[in-house]
Design a protein around this motif. Structure first.
Motif, PDB file in Angstrom:
ATOM      1  N   GLU A  57       0.832  -1.209   0.000  1.00 46.14           N
ATOM      2  CA  GLU A  57       0.000   0.000   0.000  1.00 46.14           C
ATOM      3  C   GLU A  57       0.867   1.260   0.000  1.00 46.14           C
ATOM      4  O   GLU A  57       0.559   2.237  -0.694  1.00 46.14           O
ATOM      5  CB  GLU A  57      -0.923  -0.001   1.214  1.00 46.14           C
ATOM      6  CG  GLU A  57      -2.095  -0.975   1.106  1.00 46.14           C
ATOM      7  CD  GLU A  57      -2.954  -0.978   2.349  1.00 46.14           C
ATOM      8  OE1 GLU A  57      -2.611  -0.268   3.321  1.00 46.14           O
ATOM      9  OE2 GLU A  57      -3.977  -1.700   2.357  1.00 46.14           O
ATOM     10  N   ALA A  58       1.961   1.239   0.791  1.00 41.13           N
ATOM     11  CA  ALA A  58       2.857   2.397   0.841  1.00 41.13           C
ATOM     12  C   ALA A  58       3.509   2.642  -0.516  1.00 41.13           C
ATOM     13  O   ALA A  58       3.598   3.785  -0.985  1.00 41.13           O
ATOM     14  CB  ALA A  58       3.927   2.185   1.916  1.00 41.13           C
ATOM     15  N   VAL A  59       3.947   1.562  -1.172  1.00 42.93           N
ATOM     16  CA  VAL A  59       4.560   1.686  -2.505  1.00 42.93           C
ATOM     17  C   VAL A  59       3.543   2.220  -3.511  1.00 42.93           C
ATOM     18  O   VAL A  59       3.851   3.117  -4.320  1.00 42.93           O
ATOM     19  CB  VAL A  59       5.118   0.322  -2.965  1.00 42.93           C
ATOM     20  CG1 VAL A  59       5.545   0.381  -4.429  1.00 42.93           C
ATOM     21  CG2 VAL A  59       6.301  -0.089  -2.100  1.00 42.93           C
ATOM     22  N   ALA A  60       2.310   1.694  -3.464  1.00 47.61           N
ATOM     23  CA  ALA A  60       1.261   2.135  -4.386  1.00 47.61           C
ATOM     24  C   ALA A  60       0.934   3.618  -4.175  1.00 47.61           C
ATOM     25  O   ALA A  60       0.755   4.374  -5.147  1.00 47.61           O
ATOM     26  CB  ALA A  60       0.003   1.284  -4.197  1.00 47.61           C
ATOM     27  N   ASN A  61       0.884   4.054  -2.917  1.00 49.20           N
ATOM     28  CA  ASN A  61       0.592   5.460  -2.624  1.00 49.20           C
ATOM     29  C   ASN A  61       1.709   6.377  -3.119  1.00 49.20           C
ATOM     30  O   ASN A  61       1.430   7.465  -3.654  1.00 49.20           O
ATOM     31  CB  ASN A  61       0.399   5.649  -1.115  1.00 49.20           C
ATOM     32  CG  ASN A  61      -0.896   5.040  -0.611  1.00 49.20           C
ATOM     33  OD1 ASN A  61      -1.862   4.919  -1.358  1.00 49.20           O
ATOM     34  ND2 ASN A  61      -0.919   4.658   0.655  1.00 49.20           N
ATOM     35  N   ARG A  62       2.961   5.947  -2.957  1.00 46.99           N
ATOM     36  CA  ARG A  62       4.079   6.756  -3.449  1.00 46.99           C
ATOM     37  C   ARG A  62       4.045   6.889  -4.968  1.00 46.99           C
ATOM     38  O   ARG A  62       4.270   7.963  -5.517  1.00 46.99           O
ATOM     39  CB  ARG A  62       5.412   6.135  -3.007  1.00 46.99           C
ATOM     40  CG  ARG A  62       5.834   6.499  -1.593  1.00 46.99           C
ATOM     41  CD  ARG A  62       7.300   6.209  -1.353  1.00 46.99           C
ATOM     42  NE  ARG A  62       7.581   4.791  -1.366  1.00 46.99           N
ATOM     43  CZ  ARG A  62       7.524   4.002  -0.307  1.00 46.99           C
ATOM     44  NH1 ARG A  62       7.203   4.506   0.867  1.00 46.99           N
ATOM     45  NH2 ARG A  62       7.811   2.722  -0.390  1.00 46.99           N
ATOM     46  N   ARG A  63       3.739   5.778  -5.635  1.00 45.76           N
ATOM     47  CA  ARG A  63       3.684   5.809  -7.100  1.00 45.76           C
ATOM     48  C   ARG A  63       2.528   6.679  -7.591  1.00 45.76           C
ATOM     49  O   ARG A  63       2.671   7.433  -8.566  1.00 45.76           O
ATOM     50  CB  ARG A  63       3.528   4.382  -7.631  1.00 45.76           C
ATOM     51  CG  ARG A  63       4.809   3.558  -7.530  1.00 45.76           C
ATOM     52  CD  ARG A  63       4.593   2.133  -7.929  1.00 45.76           C
ATOM     53  NE  ARG A  63       5.831   1.349  -7.879  1.00 45.76           N
ATOM     54  CZ  ARG A  63       5.893   0.038  -7.990  1.00 45.76           C
ATOM     55  NH1 ARG A  63       4.765  -0.671  -8.154  1.00 45.76           N
ATOM     56  NH2 ARG A  63       7.049  -0.599  -7.931  1.00 45.76           N
ATOM     57  N   ALA A  64       1.383   6.581  -6.906  1.00 43.00           N
ATOM     58  CA  ALA A  64       0.221   7.387  -7.298  1.00 43.00           C
ATOM     59  C   ALA A  64       0.511   8.870  -7.106  1.00 43.00           C
ATOM     60  O   ALA A  64       0.162   9.705  -7.962  1.00 43.00           O
ATOM     61  CB  ALA A  64      -1.007   6.962  -6.484  1.00 43.00           C
ATOM     62  N   ALA A  65       1.159   9.208  -5.990  1.00 43.28           N
ATOM     63  CA  ALA A  65       1.484  10.611  -5.730  1.00 43.28           C
ATOM     64  C   ALA A  65       2.476  11.144  -6.758  1.00 43.28           C
ATOM     65  O   ALA A  65       2.350  12.276  -7.242  1.00 43.28           O
ATOM     66  CB  ALA A  65       2.062  10.747  -4.317  1.00 43.28           C
TER      67      ALA A  65
END
Length: 239
Positions: A57-65
């Motif tokens: 989830e943390a990786v996905a949020n960083r990529r989305a941002a």
């Protein structure tokens, strides 16, 4: 035929009963330990799945941002690892009181502290005498598994197996194994206080090469050792 004395027969019967009782107790204990091990394996697998999901989830949020041209700001850390790096010479009474509250009674003692407004203020008071930061899951595991001792009846008992944890925290908190204990500390769960109080302050060895007399008195941001060092505390523990 020589008749066996009554006293000898009684002794034989008593010895047989004792052996039978020992065998029954050993079988019960083995079954109990087997149950603890199975429960611990199930808990460990569940927690591993949760940790993996959190990382994804943390990786996905960083990529989305990043894709949206913004920045991902992770949640504020909930727990700190505090290590005492200086002795008692020149320590103010307030700092002594805070270090007693945090159970940092000896040099190179380390404890976990829940981060909130009051504890952050107290950490500011003892910054010149302690190093602290935000421990990773790997660091918490290393400390609990390798250097973990429990407090039972005010005695320092090594955490040799899960029965030590289960007997102390199983009924009151539902913490029955090392995986439960690590998860409670890492996620700062509802039973964090009980779990942290159960853990005896960790006794760490001095880092390889020791602390320099020049850098020991300086803040970490000034090239020294004391104060908040964020995630760099994990490197200090590895030393």
């Amino acid at each position: 035929m020589v008749k066996v004395p009554e006293s000898v027969l009684k002794k034989r019967a008593t010895a047989a009963k004792i052996l039978e009782a020992k065998a029954t107790a050993a079988a019960t204990l083995a079954a109990k330990l087997d149950g603890y091990e199975k429960a611990a394996l199930i808990s460990a697998k569940q927690y591993e799945a949760e940790y993996k999901k959190m990382e994804e989830e943390a990786v996905a949020n960083r990529r989305a941002a990043k894709a949206n041209g913004g920045f991902y700001v992770p949640a504020e850390p909930k727990v700190a690892l505090v290590i005492r790096i200086r002795g008692i010479i020149g320590v103010s009474p307030k700092a002594k009181k805070v270090m007693r509250l945090f159970r940092l009674l000896q040099l190179h003692n380390a404890t976990f502290v829940r981060l909130n407004e009051p504890t952050i203020r107290m950490l500011k008071l003892i910054e010149p005498y302690c190093a602290y930061g935000y421990p990773s899951l790997k660091t918490i595991r290393h400390l609990v598994y390798k250097r973990g001792f429990g407090k039972i009846n005010k005695q320092r008992i090594p955490i040799a197996d899960n029965t030590v944890i289960s007997e102390a925290l199983g009924d009151s908190c539902g913490i029955t194994c090392c995986a439960d204990l690590v998860n409670e500390i890492y996620t700062v769960g509802p039973n964090f206080k009980a779990a942290n109080n159960f853990l005896w302050p960790f006794k760490l060895s001095s880092p390889k090469g020791g602390f320099s007399s020049r850098t020991k008195l300086l803040h970490f941001m000034e090239g020294g050792e004391a104060g908040n060092r964020g995630e760099e505390i994990n490197k200090l523990v590895q030393k």
